[in-house]
Design an enzyme around this catalytic site. Structure first.
Site, PDB file in Angstrom:
ATOM      1  N   LYS A   1       0.835  -1.211   0.000  1.00 42.94           N
ATOM      2  CA  LYS A   1       0.000   0.000   0.000  1.00 42.94           C
ATOM      3  C   LYS A   1       0.868   1.258   0.000  1.00 42.94           C
ATOM      4  O   LYS A   1       0.596   2.189  -0.733  1.00 42.94           O
ATOM      5  CB  LYS A   1      -0.911   0.048   1.238  1.00 42.94           C
TER       6      LYS A   1
ATOM      7  N   ARG B   1      -9.255   0.974   9.748  1.00 48.45           N
ATOM      8  CA  ARG B   1      -8.736  -0.352  10.070  1.00 48.45           C
ATOM      9  C   ARG B   1      -9.758  -1.174  10.837  1.00 48.45           C
ATOM     10  O   ARG B   1      -9.504  -2.339  11.124  1.00 48.45           O
ATOM     11  CB  ARG B   1      -7.491  -0.185  10.925  1.00 48.45           C
TER      12      ARG B   1
ATOM     13  N   ARG C   1      12.030  -5.839   3.757  1.00 53.22           N
ATOM     14  CA  ARG C   1      11.902  -4.397   4.020  1.00 53.22           C
ATOM     15  C   ARG C   1      12.809  -4.000   5.181  1.00 53.22           C
ATOM     16  O   ARG C   1      13.512  -2.983   5.103  1.00 53.22           O
ATOM     17  CB  ARG C   1      10.437  -4.066   4.349  1.00 53.22           C
TER      18      ARG C   1
ATOM     19  N   ARG D   1      11.765  -0.060  11.474  1.00 56.27           N
ATOM     20  CA  ARG D   1      10.559   0.017  12.306  1.00 56.27           C
ATOM     21  C   ARG D   1      10.583  -1.066  13.368  1.00 56.27           C
ATOM     22  O   ARG D   1      10.849  -2.223  13.074  1.00 56.27           O
ATOM     23  CB  ARG D   1       9.318  -0.163  11.431  1.00 56.27           C
TER      24      ARG D   1
ATOM     25  N   ARG E   1       0.455  -8.197  14.020  1.00 56.89           N
ATOM     26  CA  ARG E   1      -0.158  -7.210  13.114  1.00 56.89           C
ATOM     27  C   ARG E   1      -1.059  -7.908  12.093  1.00 56.89           C
ATOM     28  O   ARG E   1      -2.140  -7.416  11.762  1.00 56.89           O
ATOM     29  CB  ARG E   1       0.940  -6.407  12.397  1.00 56.89           C
TER      30      ARG E   1
HETATM   31  P1  AMP Z   1       1.130   0.831   9.491  1.00 59.55           P
HETATM   32  O1  AMP Z   1       2.275   1.751   9.212  1.00 59.55           O
HETATM   33  O2  AMP Z   1      -0.111   1.199   8.709  1.00 59.55           O
HETATM   34  O3  AMP Z   1       1.494  -0.627   9.346  1.00 59.55           O
HETATM   35  O4  AMP Z   1       0.735   1.046  11.026  1.00 59.55           O
HETATM   36  C1  AMP Z   1       1.653   0.767  12.052  1.00 59.55           C
HETATM   37  C2  AMP Z   1       0.937   0.690  13.393  1.00 59.55           C
HETATM   38  O5  AMP Z   1       0.277   1.930  13.683  1.00 59.55           O
HETATM   39  C3  AMP Z   1      -0.171  -0.350  13.466  1.00 59.55           C
HETATM   40  O6  AMP Z   1       0.319  -1.644  13.767  1.00 59.55           O
HETATM   41  C4  AMP Z   1      -1.044   0.219  14.580  1.00 59.55           C
HETATM   42  O7  AMP Z   1      -0.447  -0.004  15.851  1.00 59.55           O
HETATM   43  C5  AMP Z   1      -0.972   1.704  14.308  1.00 59.55           C
HETATM   44  N1  AMP Z   1      -2.038   2.132  13.374  1.00 59.55           N
HETATM   45  C6  AMP Z   1      -1.879   2.659  12.123  1.00 59.55           C
HETATM   46  N2  AMP Z   1      -3.057   2.962  11.560  1.00 59.55           N
HETATM   47  C7  AMP Z   1      -3.998   2.620  12.483  1.00 59.55           C
HETATM   48  C8  AMP Z   1      -5.426   2.663  12.503  1.00 59.55           C
HETATM   49  N3  AMP Z   1      -6.127   3.137  11.449  1.00 59.55           N
HETATM   50  N4  AMP Z   1      -6.070   2.223  13.628  1.00 59.55           N
HETATM   51  C9  AMP Z   1      -5.386   1.749  14.682  1.00 59.55           C
HETATM   52  N5  AMP Z   1      -4.053   1.657  14.728  1.00 59.55           N
HETATM   53  C10 AMP Z   1      -3.351   2.095  13.642  1.00 59.55           C
END
Ligand code: AMP
Length: 195
Positions: free
Chosen positions: A13, A88, A127, A139, A150
């Protein structure tokens, strides 16, 4: 153009949204990026979010809905935006629906990246390795243990959004297993038909 990118962590994404943002001149709004910035800056939101993020769990809906509501009011999002990593949960999707309805800014499309779960773990490992090789910080949640959490959070809380948006007629699916450029081509093919 207002769109949501849907798909599990590691589905591509982020990579695709950078390309879409450049082509359509609309901002990429990644809640993950916004939350990581808040954690780094030690803001009140960041302090609340950190623990859940480190564990690979979702941050609470009210925190995330709040940051998105503020962000889409910024002038650069007036002509559209790409939501990456939000919504989400079904509750977030409903909150977004209410938000956009009150602004009379309907969504145009929800693009779902369909991937084979088995290879996601490899992608995340790659990654993390490539990020480290570039000398950038990796990260904290890009390690196999947290990644599994996740992915479980995705399956349980986010995957139902596919049905949610299918029911609204907005969902389009792309094969996220193809090489990056082919995925981009497929995405632009779908978006081109919307205009
Ligand atoms: P991402 O970079 O999208 O993989 O997000 C990394 C982390 O941020 C996730 O594992 C969640 O802990 C938090 N996070 C990101 N977007 C959301 C969301 N829309 N709702 C809840 N937690 C989020």
């Amino acid at each position: 153009m207002r769109m949501i990118l849907l798909g599990p962590p590691g589905a591509g994404k982020g990579t695709q949204s950078v390309r879409i943002a450049e082509h359509y001149k609309i901002p990429q709004l990644s809640t993950g990026d916004m939350l990581r910035a808040a954690v780094a800056a030690q803001t009140p939101v960041g302090m609340k979010a950190k623990e859940a993020m480190d564990a690979g769990a979702l941050v609470s809906d009210d925190i995330v809905v709040g940051i998105v509501a503020d962000r889409i009011d910024e002038p650069d999002a007036a002509n559209g935006f790409i939501l990456d990593g939000f919504p989400r949960t079904v509750a977030q999707a409903e909150a977004l629906g209410r938000m956009l309805e009150s602004k009379r800014q309907p969504l145009d499309i929800v693009l779902e990246f369909v991937v084979d779960e088995g290879i996601l773990l490899d992608r995340i490992a790659t990654r993390a390795r490539e990020t480290a090789e570039r000398g950038e910080p990796v990260r904290k949640d890009d390690n196999p243990e947290v990644f599994k959490t996740r992915l479980a959070a995705y399956k349980e809380q986010t995957a139902p959004l596919s049905q949610h948006y299918e029911a609204t007629g907005l969902l389009r699916q792309v094969d996220g297993m193809k090489p990056i450029d082919e995925v981009t081509q497929a995405v632009f093919g779908i978006l081109g038909k919307l205009a």
